[in-house]
Write a protein that holds these residues in place. Structure first.
Motif, PDB file in Angstrom:
ATOM      1  N   ASP A  66     -14.376   6.353  -1.602  1.00  0.00           N
ATOM      2  CA  ASP A  66     -13.596   5.107  -1.671  1.00  0.00           C
ATOM      3  C   ASP A  66     -12.452   5.124  -0.665  1.00  0.00           C
ATOM      4  O   ASP A  66     -12.194   4.137   0.036  1.00  0.00           O
ATOM      5  CB  ASP A  66     -13.045   4.909  -3.084  1.00  0.00           C
ATOM      6  CG  ASP A  66     -14.177   4.655  -4.085  1.00  0.00           C
ATOM      7  OD1 ASP A  66     -15.281   4.241  -3.645  1.00  0.00           O
ATOM      8  OD2 ASP A  66     -13.948   4.869  -5.283  1.00  0.00           O
ATOM      9  N   SER A  74       0.830  -1.207   0.000  1.00  0.00           N
ATOM     10  CA  SER A  74       0.000   0.000   0.000  1.00  0.00           C
ATOM     11  C   SER A  74       0.860   1.250   0.000  1.00  0.00           C
ATOM     12  O   SER A  74       0.583   2.227  -0.690  1.00  0.00           O
ATOM     13  CB  SER A  74      -0.918  -0.010   1.220  1.00  0.00           C
ATOM     14  OG  SER A  74      -1.668   1.172   1.277  1.00  0.00           O
ATOM     15  N   ARG A 129     -13.820   4.608   2.808  1.00  0.00           N
ATOM     16  CA  ARG A 129     -14.136   3.207   3.101  1.00  0.00           C
ATOM     17  C   ARG A 129     -12.869   2.412   3.355  1.00  0.00           C
ATOM     18  O   ARG A 129     -12.814   1.540   4.247  1.00  0.00           O
ATOM     19  CB  ARG A 129     -14.926   2.625   1.919  1.00  0.00           C
ATOM     20  CG  ARG A 129     -16.372   3.088   1.840  1.00  0.00           C
ATOM     21  CD  ARG A 129     -17.180   2.241   0.864  1.00  0.00           C
ATOM     22  NE  ARG A 129     -16.695   2.398  -0.500  1.00  0.00           N
ATOM     23  CZ  ARG A 129     -17.149   3.322  -1.330  1.00  0.00           C
ATOM     24  NH1 ARG A 129     -18.068   4.197  -0.936  1.00  0.00           N
ATOM     25  NH2 ARG A 129     -16.690   3.394  -2.571  1.00  0.00           N
ATOM     26  N   SER A 130     -11.806   2.689   2.602  1.00  0.00           N
ATOM     27  CA  SER A 130     -10.538   1.995   2.830  1.00  0.00           C
ATOM     28  C   SER A 130      -9.992   2.302   4.214  1.00  0.00           C
ATOM     29  O   SER A 130      -9.477   1.420   4.910  1.00  0.00           O
ATOM     30  CB  SER A 130      -9.531   2.412   1.744  1.00  0.00           C
ATOM     31  OG  SER A 130      -8.288   1.805   1.977  1.00  0.00           O
TER      32      SER A 130
END
Length: 437
Positions: free
Chosen positions: A175, A74, A178-179
């Motif tokens: 998005d 990540s 939410r991550s």
């Protein structure tokens, strides 16, 4: 010799403690039938304990390593996105600089065209006083209205595009949120798992301490990666905002550039139109000057002929007019009728030369009616042909309309320079008059 027979008198008592597997010897006599069972159970417990320890180590190490690998991946992805956004920001900055340069250049060119347009417009206004109408201005206003309408449509299209981009950015933001919530849930799950492990395996404190140390290290690394991820996320958001700002600035500059380009084209069209009109007006002016010269020559010849025409007997010649000075007296109205009977009217004086001429013809201190009256509107003096007074020779304090019934003007002969004065008197008074034709 069998080891069981050698240790016949010894009973092994094995206990599990916090430090590991500790064996203590108890020299009490046990029955031979229980020794095998005891040894088997002891070995089985040892195997079960070793299996549990292996499972714990596998769970802690493998799970922690997997989390670290995912966090590293990540981090790498965020680094690549940051570099990509930075490159886009540099590209937009360069494009913005280029647009600013184009904007300055077009502004300078627009000022030059406006200066030239002002000069031509001034010449056009001077020449158009006699030869143009309001239709050209109406067409220019209609063209300006159409241009403004087109600009409004362009702004509406830009607004719709920006609205779509805003919706896309809002989706991307959701998005990322939410991550982030997923990462928080995973952290909460890890904390719960940690507490469960501490409750189950408190008897394995030493092994747990070692694993805890490794776990803390992994958590520290994870927190560091999480911090780096948050920092990169902030940088990414900042770059995204910069990108949006640059994009809006670019769109604004593009709009200004398009508007200036249209204005430049419109000014160029106006310039060409004014240039053509100027050439036409110059041609018309030259033609009119030629016609004027011809008319002036014709008028001079005609004036010379008129001056050469003699007056009837009893009339005095001055310039192109003939004057009759009466020897009898009548009121102003009857005097005018007498002039009309001879195809003339009471005299109209519009120059100093004519004033001096009449003053020389009249006798000393003689009064005579002239064609000037304010009978239609008090205070508004008009000649008999309806024209206003452009040059006057009133006596000091005149006209005063004494008693409110002095509506007609008379000529008063005076031996003064340049000669003669006017006075207002009652139209009913009888005196000489002067005709002109």
């Amino acid at each position: 010799m069998d080891s069981m027979e050698i240790d016949d008198g010894i009973y092994l008592d094995k206990n599990f403690t916090m430090e590991g597997l500790i064996t203590t010897a108890d020299f009490r006599r046990k029955p031979k039938t229980c020794r095998c069972v005891t040894v088997c159970l002891t070995l089985l417990c040892a195997l079960l304990l070793a299996g549990n320890i292996g499972q714990i180590i596998y769970y802690e190490i493998i799970t922690a390593c997997s989390s670290a690998v995912e966090a590293k991946a990540s981090y790498d992805r965020m680094s690549q996105e940051t570099e990509h956004l930075q490159n886009e920001s540099d590209s937009l900055a360069a494009e913005r600089q280029q647009l600013l340069s184009n904007y300055d250049s077009l502004t300078a060119e627009r000022k030059q065209l406006e200066a030239r347009l002002r000069n031509l417009t001034e010449e056009k206004e001077q020449l158009q006083q006699s030869f143009t109408s309001l239709s050209s201005e109406r067409d220019e206003f209609k063209a300006g209205f159409n241009n403004l309408k087109k600009a409004r449509d362009g702004l509406q299209a830009n607004y719709d595009t920006l609205k779509q981009q805003s919706s896309q950015l809002r989706t991307n933001f959701n998005d990322v949120q939410r991550s982030l919530r997923g990462l928080q849930d995973r952290q909460a799950n890890l904390i719960v798992a940690k507490e469960v492990l501490q409750a189950k395996f408190s008897d394995l404190q030493k092994e747990k301490d070692n694993l805890q140390t490794r776990y803390v290290t992994v958590m520290t690394n994870r927190d560091q990666l999480q911090s780096n991820y948050s920092s990169l996320k902030r940088d990414s958001d900042q770059l995204q905002r910069n990108y949006n700002t640059m994009s809006r600035s670019k769109n604004g500059l593009q709009t200004s550039y398009n508007s200036l380009w249209k204005e430049r084209e419109q000014l160029r069209l106006n310039y060409n139109s004014l240039w053509r009109e100027n050439n036409e007006l110059e041609a018309n002016y030259s033609s009119l000057v030629t016609d004027k010269d011809k008319l002036q020559n014709w008028a001079d010849k005609l004036l010379a002929k008129l001056k050469a025409i003699p007056c009837m007997e009893g009339w005095k010649k001055f310039d192109i007019s003939c004057y009759y000075f009466s020897s009898v007296k009548k009121n102003w109205t009857e005097s005018r009728k007498a002039c009309d009977a001879q195809g003339a009217d009471l005299v109209i004086i519009d120059s100093m030369e004519e004033q001096v001429f009449i003053n020389k013809i009249l006798n000393m201190n003689q009064n005579a009616w002239i064609g000037l009256s304010d009978s239609l509107k008090e205070g508004t003096w008009l000649w008999v042909d309806g024209s206003p007074v452009t040059r006057s020779f009133w006596q000091p304090g005149q006209p005063n309309s004494f008693n409110g019934n002095q509506d007609c003007a008379e000529f008063v002969q005076k031996n003064i320079q340049p000669g003669g004065e006017w006075n207002d008197d009652g139209c009913f008074a009888e005196q000489a008059w002067i005709c002109e034709k």
